[in-house]
Design an enzyme around this catalytic site. Structure first.
Site, PDB file in Angstrom:
ATOM      1  N   ASP A   1    -118.590 -25.499 -20.424  1.00 51.01           N
ATOM      2  CA  ASP A   1    -117.565 -24.465 -20.671  1.00 51.01           C
ATOM      3  C   ASP A   1    -117.544 -23.943 -22.100  1.00 51.01           C
ATOM      4  O   ASP A   1    -116.769 -23.047 -22.411  1.00 51.01           O
ATOM      5  CB  ASP A   1    -116.171 -25.039 -20.373  1.00 51.01           C
ATOM      6  CG  ASP A   1    -115.988 -25.333 -18.904  1.00 51.01           C
ATOM      7  OD1 ASP A   1    -116.826 -24.880 -18.109  1.00 51.01           O
ATOM      8  OD2 ASP A   1    -115.013 -26.033 -18.556  1.00 51.01           O
TER       9      ASP A   1
ATOM     10  N   LYS B   1    -104.159 -35.976 -31.178  1.00 56.63           N
ATOM     11  CA  LYS B   1    -102.950 -35.181 -31.429  1.00 56.63           C
ATOM     12  C   LYS B   1    -102.145 -35.684 -32.622  1.00 56.63           C
ATOM     13  O   LYS B   1    -101.007 -36.147 -32.479  1.00 56.63           O
ATOM     14  CB  LYS B   1    -102.068 -35.151 -30.167  1.00 56.63           C
ATOM     15  CG  LYS B   1    -102.779 -34.521 -28.973  1.00 56.63           C
ATOM     16  CD  LYS B   1    -101.809 -34.143 -27.869  1.00 56.63           C
ATOM     17  CE  LYS B   1    -102.483 -33.348 -26.782  1.00 56.63           C
ATOM     18  NZ  LYS B   1    -103.333 -34.121 -25.868  1.00 56.63           N
TER      19      LYS B   1
ATOM     20  N   ASP C   1    -113.609 -22.896 -25.580  1.00 52.32           N
ATOM     21  CA  ASP C   1    -113.770 -23.466 -24.248  1.00 52.32           C
ATOM     22  C   ASP C   1    -113.320 -22.388 -23.259  1.00 52.32           C
ATOM     23  O   ASP C   1    -112.152 -22.000 -23.254  1.00 52.32           O
ATOM     24  CB  ASP C   1    -112.893 -24.722 -24.129  1.00 52.32           C
ATOM     25  CG  ASP C   1    -112.949 -25.338 -22.742  1.00 52.32           C
ATOM     26  OD1 ASP C   1    -113.102 -24.597 -21.757  1.00 52.32           O
ATOM     27  OD2 ASP C   1    -112.818 -26.568 -22.643  1.00 52.32           O
TER      28      ASP C   1
END
Lengths: 417, 364
Positions: free
Chosen positions: B110, B162, B218
């Site tokens: 992707d 994160k 992506d």
């Protein structure tokens, strides 16, 4: 001889007709290429025995001057007059106040029309029915879908559908699906009835302790409502005839409802006066259905117009533009490839290239659904007030725009103050 | 040289386009996604390509057969019986990846970018460790797994998923180069390369990071597919402007980054761009406005319509005075009538639309 009174309201009325009524009194707003009130005058002019048409309302007299001057030229056999109400006297109070002028000259029948309706106005048929029934008044009624009846004044008819048994204004529950169209004809006897009502009421009032009521109700005996006070009494005394029409009829309350009214009148014009409408010709734009284009407007040959479109004076429509079910008012510029669908574009507006102005079609159901300030409920015609500028490529959908706004990003279901 | 492309499953995130074609074959800027990657790999000297797939559609096998012939390479399907994650497929393809000592590339199908395979290889060979991760810099690292390196070094210290506080803004770009020895770290079971293999390699000081120059995206879902197309076209404008429609020769070009297939026909008075990709045999009428959109093969865009921020799938048509916006995706053979507004609709193949779609929704 017969006379007609058209109730035109006043500047503080017709708030539902905003933002269009901010620039022009609602009765003068054009539908089907002519002012709303012109259609009433035109229908009256074709009715036997009409010698005088009186506009009655709270507007200043000059508001209707040029319109009435034009009427005088167009309908030379009829006398036109504007009577200004000095105070809010109720829908029948003004009529009663000017009774001497209205009765003057051996008046036999008086037509009474509200201005905020559109219809084929079958007044001759109404008059025939009225003269047969020998009642004080005859009301034109229309059958509407049961679920919509409570939005109107409802009339209960007798078994022969000749006389009204009962009249009730906007009932909460279902009473009848025959509704008042706001079109009536009365004999001058109506003024006698009005006097009686006023007399009765002042008697009632004088029997009450004066102090308690005098301040608040000092002038109450002058105010008279046509529907609740007069028609209700007439119906209960079996003095109100009915005439059921099956021609088109609808109210022009909200600004959005001007679009279906425009469509109705254009379709009527297609039959009564087709030369007024635009015709397809090889060098001109594509025309679909009933379209009115003012002679001073210019429309690019690659544009596609209709059905149900009115394009007013000095409007310019660019290449590849699409106009459908809309009213385009004076001096509007619609630039190339723009689309205007189910909309009213106010005077001097500008619609940019590839811009799109689109509303939902207005129908009986959503016309009664009022819009909220949060803008979520707007579900109707898109209305641009005077001098709205919609920038290139911008989409204004189902929104209402107040005058003098410039719109440079997409708007959906909003009221733009 | 060898490469493994992680293709995975049915590409459901890119539906309705992937209802018609497997994701690697969906054209990105008029060229199947996988062809962008294979071309770049071939340029870097790759001769063996492994496609790690969960299923093997016939159409993909036949298209890739053509590529084998065209580029003189060997393409092997490595079909997983159960999804093996991002690391498992390496173990499954051991026989090819470990057939010699040369390093091999791994890439997520992707990802679009200016694939820097040659530079990566040189860098990887120079540092001599087991693996190199291509890293891209992002504005909001808090949404991703961030790569933390030793100071003034490319050697990866650890990964922070994160991060709440700023520890860096380099993230894993989904493209790697490994020595065959990495396969010894991976068992043949569903395994995440990011969560299970990389931390161990970093702990062993065997993992470096290589900075990607330029854009990265992506493109696994429609919104990103459009955004990725914009980035790719912008990059093309700098590197190979001759492939784009010239604003000097074409009145319709607005703002640049407009890719028009030579077989496409464009009417008069159009305004197209920026960031538009127009496929083969497309017919664009007069006075059409296109911006930030992808028009696939055999599409007809009728006069005076407006398409923005949308993908129009193969063999579809958009009627006159219609307006597409808000990441609308038309599948194969979808027809939008005249004067229709479509906002954020994902429309499955073979549908005709004759009423406005004013709010984003899926039209079955």
């Amino acid at each position: 001889m017969n006379k007609a009174v058209i109730l035109v309201g006043g500047p503080s009325r017709a708030t539902r007709f905003r933002p269009l009524s901010m620039n022009l009194p609602q009765p003068l707003f054009p539908v089907g290429g002519k002012p709303i009130i012109w259609h009433q005058v035109n229908a009256l002019s074709k009715t036997p025995g009409i010698t005088e048409i009186i506009l009655l309302g709270l507007f200043e007299a000059h508001v209707f001057k040029s319109f009435l001057d034009q009427c005088t030229l167009e309908f030379p056999k009829i006398e036109f007059k504007y009577l200004r109400e000095f105070a809010l006297l109720g829908t029948a109070g003004g009529l009663f106040h000017f009774r001497d002028q209205i009765m003057h000259g051996n008046t036999k029948n008086i037509f009474l029309l509200y201005t905020d309706i559109c219809s084929a106005f079958p007044l001759t048929e109404l008059l025939e029915k009225h003269e047969q029934s020998k009642s004080i008044g005859t009301i034109m009624v229309k059958k509407v879908p049961r679920e919509l009846a409570s939005n109107y004044g409802c009339v209960v008819a007798d078994s022969e559908k000749k006389m009204a048994l009962h009249y009730v204004e906007k009932p909460e529950t279902y009473v009848s699906d025959l509704v008042s169209t706001g079109v009536y004809v009365f004999t001058t006897e109506i003024f006698k009835l009005m006097s009686e009502i006023i007399e009765e009421r002042s008697k009632e009032l004088s029997n009450l302790p004066k102090k308690a009521f005098h301040d608040n109700f000092g002038n109450i005996h002058d105010s008279l409502r046509l529907e609740q006070d007069v028609l209700q009494k007439m119906a209960s005394e079996h003095n109100l005839g009915i005439y059921i029409t099956d021609t088109f009829w609808r109210q022009i309350k909200s600004a959005a409802s001007a679009v279906p009214a425009n469509a109705e009148y254009l379709m009527q014009t297609q039959k009564s006066n087709p030369s007024m409408l635009a015709k397809q010709n090889p060098e001109g734009p594509t025309i679909i259905g009933s379209v009115y284009i003012h002679p001073s407007a210019s429309v690019d040959p690659t544009a596609k117009i209709g059905p149900n479109v009115s394009i007013h004076s000095r409007v310019s429509i660019g290449a590849g533009a699409r106009i459908k079910n809309s009213i385009i008012l004076d001096n509007v510029v619609v630039r190339d490839y723009a689309a205007v669908i189910n909309a009213i574009v106010g005077w001097n507006g500008k619609i940019g290239r590839w811009a799109r102005v689109e509303g939902n079609p207005c129908n009986d159901l959503n016309d009664h659904e009022y819009v909220t300030s949060a803008g979520v409920k707007i579900n109707s015609i898109c209305i641009l007030g005077q001098e709205t500028i919609v920038k290139n490529e911008v989409f204004v959908r189902s929104s209402i725009v107040l005058p003098y706004k410039e719109i440079s990003s997409d708007k959906h279901n909003e009221i733009l103050m | 040289m060898k490469a493994l492309i992680l293709v995975g499953g049915f590409g459901t995130r890119l539906r309705p386009l992937t209802l018609t074609l497997p994701k690697p074959l969906v054209e990105f800027a008029n060229k199947p996604m996988i062809l962008h990657q294979i071309e770049a790999l071939v340029k870097a000297g790759v001769t063996d390509v492994v496609l790690a797939v969960n299923y093997k559609p016939e159409v993909m096998a036949s298209v890739l057969k053509k590529y084998e012939e065209k580029f003189g390479i060997k393409i092997t399907f490595s079909v997983e019986n159960e999804p093996l994650g991002t690391a498992g497929p390496l173990a499954l393809a051991r026989s090819i990846l470990c057939k010699d000592d040369s390093p091999f590339f791994v890439l997520n199908a992707d990802v679009t970018c200016d694939y820097p395979f040659k530079e990566m290889l040189a860098f990887h060979t120079a540092h001599g460790c087991e693996g190199t991760i291509l890293a891209t810099k992002v504005e909001e690292p808090s949404k991703y797994g961030v790569i933390v390196t030793e100071s003034n070094s490319s050697l990866i210290k650890c990964f922070v998923e994160k991060p709440v506080e700023f520890v860096g803004n380099r993230i894993n770009a989904g493209i790697y180069i490994f020595n065959p020895s990495i396969v010894d770290r991976i068992e043949l079971r569903p395994t995440s390369i990011e969560k299970e293999i990389f931390p161990a390699m970093a702990a062993n000081e065997q993992l470096h990071t290589f900075d990607l120059e330029g854009y990265w995206m992506d493109v696994g879902q429609p919104k990103d597919f459009i955004a990725g197309t914009c980035l790719y076209l912008s990059s093309l404008a700098k590197k190979q402007p001759e492939l784009l429609a010239s604003p000097v020769d074409n009145d319709f070009v607005n703002g640049g980054n407009v890719l028009v297939h030579p077989t496409a026909v464009i009417g008069n008075g159009c305004k197209i761009g920026p960031n538009v990709s127009i496929g083969p045999n497309v017919i664009i009428g007069d006075g059409v406005r296109l911006e930030k959109c992808v028009i696939m093969e055999d599409v007809q865009i009728k006069s005076y319509s407006f398409v923005r921020n949308s993908i129009v799938g193969w063999h579809s048509s958009v009627g006159s005075w219609s307006r597409l916006d808000g990441v609308s995706v038309l599948g194969d053979d979808v027809h939008i009538n005249d004067e229709i507004y479509v906002n954020g609709a994902q429309i499955l193949p073979h549908k005709s639309i004759s009423a406005n779609v004013t709010e984003p929704k899926i039209v079955m």
